[in-house]
Each structure stands twice: as structure tokens, then as C-alpha cells.
Design a protein around this motif. Structure first.
Motif, mmCIF file in Angstrom:
data_model
loop_
_atom_site.group_PDB
_atom_site.id
_atom_site.type_symbol
_atom_site.label_atom_id
_atom_site.label_comp_id
_atom_site.label_asym_id
_atom_site.label_seq_id
_atom_site.Cartn_x
_atom_site.Cartn_y
_atom_site.Cartn_z
ATOM 1 N N HIS A 1 0.978 0.248 -27.118
ATOM 2 C CA HIS A 1 2.367 -0.141 -26.908
ATOM 3 C C HIS A 1 2.634 -1.455 -27.646
ATOM 4 C CE1 HIS A 1 6.208 -0.715 -25.096
ATOM 5 N NE2 HIS A 1 5.815 -1.700 -24.299
ATOM 6 N N VAL A 2 3.580 -1.446 -28.577
ATOM 7 C CA VAL A 2 3.855 -2.611 -29.422
ATOM 8 C C VAL A 2 5.276 -3.112 -29.198
ATOM 9 C CG1 VAL A 2 3.947 -3.471 -31.798
ATOM 10 C CG2 VAL A 2 2.328 -1.667 -31.189
ATOM 11 N N THR A 3 5.448 -4.427 -29.042
ATOM 12 C CA THR A 3 6.795 -5.010 -28.955
ATOM 13 C C THR A 3 6.909 -6.126 -29.996
ATOM 14 O OG1 THR A 3 6.089 -6.579 -27.265
ATOM 15 C CG2 THR A 3 7.032 -4.508 -26.482
ATOM 16 N N ARG A 4 8.157 -6.559 -30.212
ATOM 17 C CA ARG A 4 8.423 -7.621 -31.201
ATOM 18 C C ARG A 4 9.292 -8.654 -30.504
ATOM 19 N NH1 ARG A 4 7.836 -10.767 -35.298
ATOM 20 N NH2 ARG A 4 8.987 -10.540 -37.245
ATOM 21 N N ARG B 1 -2.025 -8.499 -22.128
ATOM 22 C CA ARG B 1 -1.022 -8.783 -23.162
ATOM 23 C C ARG B 1 -1.663 -9.558 -24.307
ATOM 24 N NH1 ARG B 1 1.965 -5.882 -20.600
ATOM 25 N NH2 ARG B 1 2.324 -6.329 -18.415
ATOM 26 N N LEU B 2 -1.428 -9.114 -25.520
ATOM 27 C CA LEU B 2 -1.996 -9.762 -26.695
ATOM 28 C C LEU B 2 -0.864 -10.127 -27.651
ATOM 29 C CD1 LEU B 2 -4.827 -10.389 -27.994
ATOM 30 C CD2 LEU B 2 -4.552 -8.260 -29.272
ATOM 31 N N CYS B 3 -0.723 -11.419 -27.917
ATOM 32 C CA CYS B 3 0.365 -11.897 -28.779
ATOM 33 C C CYS B 3 -0.193 -12.182 -30.178
ATOM 34 C CB CYS B 3 0.964 -13.167 -28.171
ATOM 35 S SG CYS B 3 2.296 -13.870 -29.150
ATOM 36 N N VAL B 4 0.405 -11.573 -31.198
ATOM 37 C CA VAL B 4 -0.070 -11.738 -32.577
ATOM 38 C C VAL B 4 0.783 -12.780 -33.293
ATOM 39 C CG1 VAL B 4 -0.435 -10.588 -34.791
ATOM 40 C CG2 VAL B 4 -0.883 -9.358 -32.649
ATOM 41 N N VAL B 5 0.157 -13.875 -33.736
ATOM 42 C CA VAL B 5 0.878 -14.927 -34.458
ATOM 43 C C VAL B 5 0.225 -15.133 -35.821
ATOM 44 C CG1 VAL B 5 1.721 -16.159 -32.410
ATOM 45 C CG2 VAL B 5 -0.526 -16.723 -33.365
ATOM 46 N N GLU B 6 0.938 -15.843 -36.706
ATOM 47 C CA GLU B 6 0.413 -16.041 -38.058
ATOM 48 C C GLU B 6 -0.598 -17.185 -38.130
ATOM 49 O OE1 GLU B 6 3.725 -16.552 -40.689
ATOM 50 O OE2 GLU B 6 4.497 -14.545 -40.318
ATOM 51 N N THR B 7 -0.313 -18.293 -37.438
ATOM 52 C CA THR B 7 -1.136 -19.501 -37.603
ATOM 53 C C THR B 7 -1.398 -20.175 -36.256
ATOM 54 O OG1 THR B 7 0.756 -20.978 -37.784
ATOM 55 C CG2 THR B 7 -0.012 -19.957 -39.830
ATOM 56 N N PRO B 8 -2.411 -21.065 -36.211
ATOM 57 C CA PRO B 8 -2.638 -21.846 -34.989
ATOM 58 C C PRO B 8 -1.411 -22.676 -34.604
ATOM 59 C CG PRO B 8 -4.532 -22.018 -36.456
ATOM 60 C CD PRO B 8 -3.461 -21.309 -37.223
ATOM 61 N N ASP C 1 -9.456 -2.459 -27.050
ATOM 62 C CA ASP C 1 -10.619 -2.723 -26.195
ATOM 63 C C ASP C 1 -10.489 -2.056 -24.826
ATOM 64 O OD1 ASP C 1 -8.690 -4.253 -24.972
ATOM 65 O OD2 ASP C 1 -9.896 -6.092 -24.884
ATOM 66 N N GLY C 2 -9.382 -1.348 -24.592
ATOM 67 C CA GLY C 2 -9.214 -0.655 -23.318
ATOM 68 C C GLY C 2 -8.563 -1.515 -22.252
ATOM 69 N N VAL C 3 -8.471 -2.835 -22.479
ATOM 70 C CA VAL C 3 -7.849 -3.744 -21.506
ATOM 71 C C VAL C 3 -6.409 -4.054 -21.934
ATOM 72 C CG1 VAL C 3 -8.000 -6.004 -20.396
ATOM 73 C CG2 VAL C 3 -10.093 -4.747 -20.969
ATOM 74 N N VAL C 4 -6.218 -4.282 -23.234
ATOM 75 C CA VAL C 4 -4.896 -4.627 -23.759
ATOM 76 C C VAL C 4 -3.921 -3.465 -23.558
ATOM 77 C CG1 VAL C 4 -3.584 -5.154 -25.861
ATOM 78 C CG2 VAL C 4 -5.825 -6.216 -25.485
ATOM 79 N N GLN C 5 -2.773 -3.762 -22.935
ATOM 80 C CA GLN C 5 -1.766 -2.717 -22.705
ATOM 81 C C GLN C 5 -0.533 -2.906 -23.580
ATOM 82 O OE1 GLN C 5 -0.950 -2.621 -18.473
ATOM 83 N NE2 GLN C 5 -3.144 -2.486 -18.029
ATOM 84 N N GLU C 6 -0.333 -4.152 -24.063
ATOM 85 C CA GLU C 6 0.847 -4.428 -24.885
ATOM 86 C C GLU C 6 0.487 -5.444 -25.957
ATOM 87 O OE1 GLU C 6 4.035 -6.338 -22.812
ATOM 88 O OE2 GLU C 6 5.355 -6.358 -24.564
ATOM 89 N N VAL C 7 0.868 -5.146 -27.185
ATOM 90 C CA VAL C 7 0.700 -6.117 -28.269
ATOM 91 C C VAL C 7 2.087 -6.629 -28.638
ATOM 92 C CG1 VAL C 7 0.013 -6.468 -30.662
ATOM 93 C CG2 VAL C 7 -1.421 -5.077 -29.146
ATOM 94 N N ILE C 8 2.279 -7.953 -28.532
ATOM 95 C CA ILE C 8 3.572 -8.574 -28.827
ATOM 96 C C ILE C 8 3.497 -9.193 -30.212
ATOM 97 C CG2 ILE C 8 5.208 -10.362 -28.117
ATOM 98 C CD1 ILE C 8 3.692 -10.031 -25.276
ATOM 99 N N LEU C 9 4.295 -8.714 -31.137
ATOM 100 C CA LEU C 9 4.258 -9.226 -32.502
ATOM 101 C C LEU C 9 5.159 -10.448 -32.623
ATOM 102 C CD1 LEU C 9 4.319 -5.819 -34.384
ATOM 103 C CD2 LEU C 9 2.350 -7.273 -33.880
ATOM 104 N N ALA C 10 4.554 -11.600 -32.890
ATOM 105 C CA ALA C 10 5.305 -12.856 -32.982
ATOM 106 C C ALA C 10 5.122 -13.471 -34.359
ATOM 107 C CB ALA C 10 4.851 -13.816 -31.880
ATOM 108 N N THR C 11 5.056 -12.632 -35.393
ATOM 109 C CA THR C 11 5.029 -13.157 -36.765
ATOM 110 C C THR C 11 6.419 -13.682 -37.106
ATOM 111 O OG1 THR C 11 5.519 -10.950 -37.621
ATOM 112 C CG2 THR C 11 3.197 -11.575 -37.513
ATOM 113 N N SER C 12 6.512 -14.401 -38.226
ATOM 114 C CA SER C 12 7.780 -15.020 -38.624
ATOM 115 C C SER C 12 8.865 -13.984 -38.872
ATOM 116 C CB SER C 12 7.595 -15.801 -39.924
ATOM 117 O OG SER C 12 6.622 -16.781 -39.774
#
Ligand SMILES: [Zn+2]
Ligand SMILES: [Zn+2]
Lengths: 196, 196
Positions: free
Chosen positions: A166-169, A81-88, A133-144
Motif C-alpha cells: 500500500h503506497v501513499t504520497r 509505516r515507512l516514510c521515503v525521503v530523499e535526504t537526511p 519485510d512483512g511488517v510494513v503496511q504502508e509506504v509514504i512517499l515524501a520525495t520532493s
């Protein structure tokens, strides 16, 4: 006053901080020199040290002092699982929930065409490589959930879907602890549409 | 995040600036490291240099880099008038009026018993010595028109009068450009009492 060149230079330098105008910069300089020279020296050293030490993680792009950050190196985390955020700061907020044990990608910004911030500035290409990369199965979009954050999420989602990822929000909805009466109507409408 | 010690130290150091909380400090650190490392280095050097160079004028107590400031050294100034202000910023405001050509004494604060700021902290003894140099004929009190500024002016006026020094205070009145309707009643009452 020509005999206060280093004071004037300090006021000018403080004005480069976001949200600090000339009055605040004067007040800060006055406070430090009159009441807290120890604080001024501490800040001087902290700035120099941070500029020297802080760089971006090669994998997730967040601030770190090594080549790869501690989170990315942690074998206990769920690399699927990979979570995408805007800032630290957003990443820290997510961490404090203790509800996510996957990995992160930190954009260090968001799309903002009016300010000239395009996909390249927020490392979208790097994110695409990272997510494929072949490992990530879901990208979770956690932008504002602002116009710019939504546009960023939309652009990233389109690009990832084209690559079969596979993308979720994060869900939109009524904040915990809110009385419905005081929640804005757009939020209520989304909470209704996303009811479960 | 243990791999961001120098970032955390920078955020802590920024919090020592007046009016900067943890959120602002985070935003400042993020901005500097992400978008303006040149600004961070400039600020670091300006702080170090100001701490090293800036001291107090031996005569008027303001910030200066020499033993005595340029204003105190200026032979064109009228040494018979001494204007007492709270801060260098107040002194600058007075200078910008171009209506005063005398000398200054800068208290670097004001009496504030609740915050533990007494006469010794604002250099009243030094002011008394300065005002009794035999040259000064009039001391003009230009402290703020707040409760603390008024108390400061009152205490200084009493001490100077006991030494036979002629003391005046800036006039209170309606600000230039104001419509009477929007001026507070205390100010109007003072303007009436001090009418000329
Ligand atoms: Zn990382
Ligand atoms: Zn001076």
C-alpha cells in the motif's frame, strides 16, 4: 607564487565544496589563515573524523555511526509505516513536524536520468526488500514535489504496487499561511483536485 | 540524532567558513560524505598542512612558507618602488597586470573602526619601517577605492609624508571597456578631475 604551495592546495581543496568557486575559495582560505586558524584546525579534524565514522544505516540507509541508526532501533516507533525521503535533511524536517512516528527510508538522492542517477544509485532495490519485510503496511512517499522528485515517487510507487504494498504520497496543496493570490496556479489546481 | 555526532560536528565546523550558513553547511557535509569522501580527506589534509606551513613574510607581510617570500627575495625586482595592497588576492591581481616590477607590502586588511580594525591590526608601523629603509623612493597606495580603503590610504599617506616619503595613489577613472552611460557619476567626476 611557488612559496605558497600549501595555500594554493587549500584553495583547490575548498573548491571541491559545492557552490564554492575560485573567488570564494580564496576568501575562505584567507579568512581561515588570517583570522581563524582554530576554525581551520577544527574543520580539518571534523572532516577526518566524519570520513572515518559516518556510514549508512543497514536498514534505512541514512547517515549513522553505528550499523543501524537510532531511529531504526527505537522500539517506540511504528514499524508498520515507512516514510521515503530523499535526504537526511528531509528526514530532519519531517521529524521536526512531530507528526510522524513511523520509520524512514532515505534514498540519499533522487532519480535524475540527465545526471546519470538511476534506480540503482538511490537504493530502490534495497527499499523494495525493506518494504516487503512483512511488517510494513504502508509506504509514504515524501520525495520532493519537483519533476525529479515526482519521477522518483512514481517509479517507486509502481514497483511497490506490483509487490502488493500500500503506497501513499504526501498531499499537494496550498502552504499554511499563504494568501491564495500569491500561490502558483498548479498548486491551487492540485489543492482543488485533492480537496477534502 | 545522537548517533550522528561527527556529522553534526562537521556541519558546525563548516559554518565557520565565511558566507556559509546552516543550510549550505548541511549541503556541503552531505555532498562530501555521500559523493566525495576523497575531497573531504583532501580538504582535511590541506587545512592541517596550511595551518602548519603558512606564515607571514618578514618583509612584506604576505602569506609565505619561508621567512621571506619569493617576491621579496627576487633580485630582479625594483626595490625603489613599494606597492601597498590590502590582501594577497589584490597582490595577485596587480601581478597579473605585469605592469609593476617593484616590491609589495600587504596590509592583510584595511582600517575599519566600526569592526575594531585599527592601524596596529594592519601593520602600519611595520610598513613605516619598511618604507624608510633608505632604498624605497616611492610608495604606491593600491588599497580599494571604497570608503574603508580610501581611509586606509589616507592614514598611511599622512604618516609616510611626515617621514618625507614620496607617496602616490592608483588613478581613479573610467574602467577600460566601459560605456560612459553606464559608469557611476562619482567615477566620471574623478576621471574628469584626473584627466591627462
Ligand atoms: Zn536507520
Ligand atoms: Zn615578502
Amino acid at each position: 607564487m611557488s612559496d605558497t604551495g600549501s595555500l594554493d592546495a587549500l584553495i583547490q581543496a575548498l573548491r571541491r565544496l559545492p557552490g564554492v568557486g575560485v573567488k570564494s575559495a580564496q576568501r575562505m582560505a584567507f579568512h581561515l589563515l588570517q583570522h581563524d586558524r582554530g576554525g581551520a584546525e577544527q574543520l580539518s579534524q571534523a572532516l577526518a573524523r566524519a570520513c572515518e565514522q559516518v556510514r549508512h544505516c543497514e536498514r534505512c540507509h541514512t547517515f549513522t555511526e553505528g550499523a543501524v541508526c537510532d531511529a531504526c532501533l527505537d522500539p517506540a516507533r511504528d514499524a508498520t509505516r515507512l516514510c521515503v525521503v530523499e535526504t537526511p535533511a528531509d528526514q530532519s524536517a519531517m521529524e521536526r513536524t512531530a507528526a510522524f512516528r513511523g520509520l524512514y527510508f532515505v534514498l540519499m538522492g533522487r532519480l535524475s536520468p540527465l545526471d546519470g542517477v538511476g534506480p540503482r544509485d538511490i537504493g530502490v532495490q534495497k527499499l523494495l526488500e525493506r518494504a516487503c519485510d512483512g511488517v510494513v503496511q504502508e509506504v509514504i512517499l515524501a520525495t520532493s514535489f519537483t519533476a525529479e522528485g515526482e519521477a522518483t515517487a512514481h517509479a517507486i510507487a509502481e514497483a511497490l504496487k506490483r509487490r502488493g504494498i500500500h503506497v501513499t504520497r504526501l498531499a499537494r496543496g496550498v502552504p499554511v499561511g499563504s494568501e491564495l493570490e500569491y500561490v502558483d496556479l498548479g498548486t491551487i489546481a492540485h489543492a482543488l483536485a485533492d480537496r477534502r
